[in-house]
Each structure stands twice: as structure tokens, then as C-alpha cells.
Write a protein that holds these residues in place. Sequence first.
Motif, PDB file in Angstrom:
ATOM      1  N   ARG A  48       0.837  -1.210   0.000  1.00 20.79           N
ATOM      2  CA  ARG A  48       0.000   0.000   0.000  1.00 20.79           C
ATOM      3  C   ARG A  48       0.867   1.254   0.000  1.00 20.79           C
ATOM      4  NH1 ARG A  48      -2.690  -3.739   3.063  1.00 20.79           N
ATOM      5  NH2 ARG A  48      -4.893  -4.086   2.528  1.00 20.79           N
ATOM      6  N   THR A  49       1.889   1.241   0.808  1.00 18.10           N
ATOM      7  CA  THR A  49       2.876   2.316   0.814  1.00 18.10           C
ATOM      8  C   THR A  49       4.199   1.688   0.437  1.00 18.10           C
ATOM      9  OG1 THR A  49       1.654   3.425   2.589  1.00 18.10           O
ATOM     10  CG2 THR A  49       3.903   4.179   2.159  1.00 18.10           C
ATOM     11  N   ALA A  50       4.506   1.692  -0.853  1.00 14.73           N
ATOM     12  CA  ALA A  50       5.646   0.918  -1.352  1.00 14.73           C
ATOM     13  C   ALA A  50       6.953   1.689  -1.314  1.00 14.73           C
ATOM     14  CB  ALA A  50       5.369   0.457  -2.778  1.00 14.73           C
ATOM     15  N   GLY A  51       6.905   3.001  -1.533  1.00 15.76           N
ATOM     16  CA  GLY A  51       8.147   3.750  -1.575  1.00 15.76           C
ATOM     17  C   GLY A  51       7.901   5.222  -1.807  1.00 15.76           C
ATOM     18  N   GLU A  52       8.998   5.941  -1.987  1.00 15.64           N
ATOM     19  CA  GLU A  52       8.912   7.384  -2.189  1.00 15.64           C
ATOM     20  C   GLU A  52      10.087   7.860  -3.033  1.00 15.64           C
ATOM     21  OE1 GLU A  52       7.349  10.517   0.838  1.00 15.64           O
ATOM     22  OE2 GLU A  52       9.523  10.327   1.171  1.00 15.64           O
ATOM     23  N   ILE A  53       9.797   8.760  -3.954  1.00 12.95           N
ATOM     24  CA  ILE A  53      10.807   9.410  -4.798  1.00 12.95           C
ATOM     25  C   ILE A  53      10.965  10.839  -4.302  1.00 12.95           C
ATOM     26  CG2 ILE A  53      11.222  10.321  -7.112  1.00 12.95           C
ATOM     27  CD1 ILE A  53       9.651   7.856  -8.130  1.00 12.95           C
ATOM     28  N   LEU A  65      10.048   1.512   1.004  1.00 16.63           N
ATOM     29  CA  LEU A  65       9.288   1.382   2.252  1.00 16.63           C
ATOM     30  C   LEU A  65       8.691  -0.009   2.422  1.00 16.63           C
ATOM     31  CD1 LEU A  65       7.500   4.863   2.243  1.00 16.63           C
ATOM     32  CD2 LEU A  65       9.747   4.227   3.143  1.00 16.63           C
ATOM     33  N   SER A  66       9.015  -0.908   1.494  1.00 14.71           N
ATOM     34  CA  SER A  66       8.566  -2.292   1.617  1.00 14.71           C
ATOM     35  C   SER A  66       9.351  -2.987   2.725  1.00 14.71           C
ATOM     36  CB  SER A  66       8.771  -3.027   0.287  1.00 14.71           C
ATOM     37  OG  SER A  66       8.691  -4.422   0.457  1.00 14.71           O
ATOM     38  N   ALA A  68       9.847  -6.327   2.660  1.00 16.53           N
ATOM     39  CA  ALA A  68      10.410  -7.596   2.192  1.00 16.53           C
ATOM     40  C   ALA A  68      10.982  -7.554   0.784  1.00 16.53           C
ATOM     41  CB  ALA A  68       9.331  -8.690   2.260  1.00 16.53           C
ATOM     42  N   GLN A  69      10.534  -6.633  -0.077  1.00 16.43           N
ATOM     43  CA  GLN A  69      10.913  -6.666  -1.494  1.00 16.43           C
ATOM     44  C   GLN A  69      12.076  -5.721  -1.795  1.00 16.43           C
ATOM     45  OE1 GLN A  69       9.915  -8.751  -3.569  1.00 16.43           O
ATOM     46  NE2 GLN A  69       7.870  -9.429  -3.061  1.00 16.43           N
ATOM     47  N   THR A  70      13.074  -6.219  -2.510  1.00 18.81           N
ATOM     48  CA  THR A  70      14.121  -5.373  -3.065  1.00 18.81           C
ATOM     49  C   THR A  70      13.631  -4.789  -4.388  1.00 18.81           C
ATOM     50  OG1 THR A  70      15.929  -6.605  -2.035  1.00 18.81           O
ATOM     51  CG2 THR A  70      16.459  -5.367  -4.044  1.00 18.81           C
ATOM     52  N   TYR A  71      13.890  -3.516  -4.618  1.00 16.38           N
ATOM     53  CA  TYR A  71      13.533  -2.876  -5.875  1.00 16.38           C
ATOM     54  C   TYR A  71      14.790  -2.735  -6.730  1.00 16.38           C
ATOM     55  CZ  TYR A  71       9.333  -1.397  -3.295  1.00 16.38           C
ATOM     56  OH  TYR A  71       8.187  -1.376  -2.549  1.00 16.38           O
ATOM     57  N   ALA A  72      14.622  -2.839  -8.027  1.00 19.99           N
ATOM     58  CA  ALA A  72      15.721  -2.602  -8.962  1.00 19.99           C
ATOM     59  C   ALA A  72      15.457  -1.301  -9.706  1.00 19.99           C
ATOM     60  CB  ALA A  72      15.846  -3.756  -9.948  1.00 19.99           C
ATOM     61  N   VAL A  73      16.519  -0.542  -9.916  1.00 18.60           N
ATOM     62  CA  VAL A  73      16.435   0.669 -10.730  1.00 18.60           C
ATOM     63  C   VAL A  73      17.386   0.466 -11.899  1.00 18.60           C
ATOM     64  CG1 VAL A  73      16.608   3.172 -10.802  1.00 18.60           C
ATOM     65  CG2 VAL A  73      15.993   2.033  -8.661  1.00 18.60           C
ATOM     66  N   GLU A  74      16.831   0.361 -13.103  1.00 17.11           N
ATOM     67  CA  GLU A  74      17.602   0.029 -14.294  1.00 17.11           C
ATOM     68  C   GLU A  74      17.876   1.277 -15.120  1.00 17.11           C
ATOM     69  OE1 GLU A  74      15.454  -4.355 -14.892  1.00 17.11           O
ATOM     70  OE2 GLU A  74      15.038  -2.705 -16.281  1.00 17.11           O
ATOM     71  N   GLY A  88      13.490  -1.231   3.202  1.00 22.64           N
ATOM     72  CA  GLY A  88      13.766  -0.311   4.294  1.00 22.64           C
ATOM     73  C   GLY A  88      14.832   0.724   4.008  1.00 22.64           C
ATOM     74  N   ARG A  89      15.520   0.648   2.859  1.00 24.76           N
ATOM     75  CA  ARG A  89      16.564   1.618   2.535  1.00 24.76           C
ATOM     76  C   ARG A  89      15.925   2.963   2.214  1.00 24.76           C
ATOM     77  NH1 ARG A  89      21.593   2.443  -0.266  1.00 24.76           N
ATOM     78  NH2 ARG A  89      21.901   4.683   0.052  1.00 24.76           N
ATOM     79  N   LEU A  90      16.463   4.008   2.821  1.00 27.34           N
ATOM     80  CA  LEU A  90      15.932   5.349   2.617  1.00 27.34           C
ATOM     81  C   LEU A  90      16.904   6.190   1.801  1.00 27.34           C
ATOM     82  CD1 LEU A  90      14.597   6.126   6.219  1.00 27.34           C
ATOM     83  CD2 LEU A  90      13.323   5.204   4.263  1.00 27.34           C
TER      84      LEU A  90
END
Length: 247
Positions: A48-53, A65-66, A68-74, A88-90
Motif C-alpha cells: 500500500r505504501t511501497a516507496g517514495e521518490i 518502504l517495503s 520484504a521486497q528489493t527494488y531494482a532501478v535500471e 527499508g533503505r531510505l
Amino acid sequence: MHSIIVVPMHSTCPDDHIHLEPGDSLPFGRTAGPYGPHLTVAHEGVSRTAGEITAAGAYWRLSNLSSAQTYAVENPEGAGEHIKVAPGRLDAPVPFEFARVVLPAGNELLSFDVWAPRHDFLDRVGQRDGAPTTCAFPLDRGKRYFHVLVALCAARLRGEPHAPLPTAEELVEQLRPMWPAVSRASVAWNIDYLAVKLRLKPAPDTVPSGGPRLNGKKERLVSLALRFDLVREDDLALLNGNRSLVR
């Protein structure tokens, strides 16, 4: 110029783009927040609140803000170049001018694009006081959008001032020697990006849906590029895949 432009998944026109000024933040996730702009990624596999740019001048930061999930930026222009943002990485800084944020969602991978078209430069060597100067036409000659601009201007650079603009198919053929995977869709995407980067104003030549005709956009790009020497005759070497001859 806007610092950061977020292009939602399945976006079909510039009106869908979300523009951020330095310091602005854009949350994204499955459900919209109660206040301010929000990028909705409507999939049950997205938090519901996945992240922030967060826009930070000429680059941007991503918070995951997840839990459990790692996000990839390609980097869509790279050869598999990417960064990973752990749960959790900010405020992870993203170094790409074009970036694709990829979110795992169940058995799918969802994505949206983020553009950072602003380039800042010192007024002169040694000058450090005050805010940096924003470049009027921030073009990177190593990027595919610049190659598309050269291809658009090629005939007129060769001394044919009244040559018709190349069709999509002709652009693809011109670009194929240095960009084997080029397609009509990728050319159109780069033309749209050039219009944003060079700050073309909306033109009166619109189709019934309200979007600018591609030919009108191409003509204005070529006119601007040639008027201010954004491309020159020696840039034509790029179309043969020869970077060494280009300044």
C-alpha cells in the motif's frame, strides 16, 4: 526546468507525467495517500505504501518502504546497468538520467520511468558562490536521444535546407548501424523525451485527442537544434557508429 519527471506505467501522453521540483517528494504504492500527489501502482502484489521518490536538483533519491521486497532501478540505455534498493533503505541516490523502477509484484514485474533532464554547471572554472547555472540545452552526445536528434537533422546538416523530415521507418534505418535494437516505438519515445528536455512549448497542431502531432514536434525540434547549433555536421559520424570523429 522541472528537476524530475515521473512517467507512470502505461502512460500515453505528457499530461500523465508527474513533475517534481527540488525538494518535492512523491509516494507510490497500491493505494493513494490522503494528501498531495501520489503514484498509484494498482496491483495486489504491491505494498500500500511501497516507496517514495524525492527530487534533489539534477538527480533523485528512492526510498524503499517495503518490508520484504528489493527494488531494482535500471538504466534503459545501459548494458544491464542497474542498482538495487533493499527493503527499508531510505534516500538511495539514483545516478541515471533515464531510470526504470522495477517492482516485484506476485509473479509479475511492474515498472515506471523516472527522468532527470536537468543539468547544472558552474558559470566558469573556480566560481563557487551562488546557485549553479542551469544549462539551456542539456544534451549528452553519448545518449540515444542525441543520436535521434542527429538523424532528424541529418539531411539538412548535409546541405538540403528544404529536405522533408525523415519518416519513422527512415529514422530507424539511419540509426540501426549504431543501435541495432532500434524500433519505431523507441524512436518515438526519444522524440518525446527530447521535447521535454529542450522545453518545447505545446504547439497549436494537435490531433482530436489533444496530443501534438509527431511531425509538428519533429519540425520544431529540428528548427531549434539547427538554430542554436545543438547538432553540427561532424555529429553525422554518429550515424555510422563512429564516436571517435565526434567532438
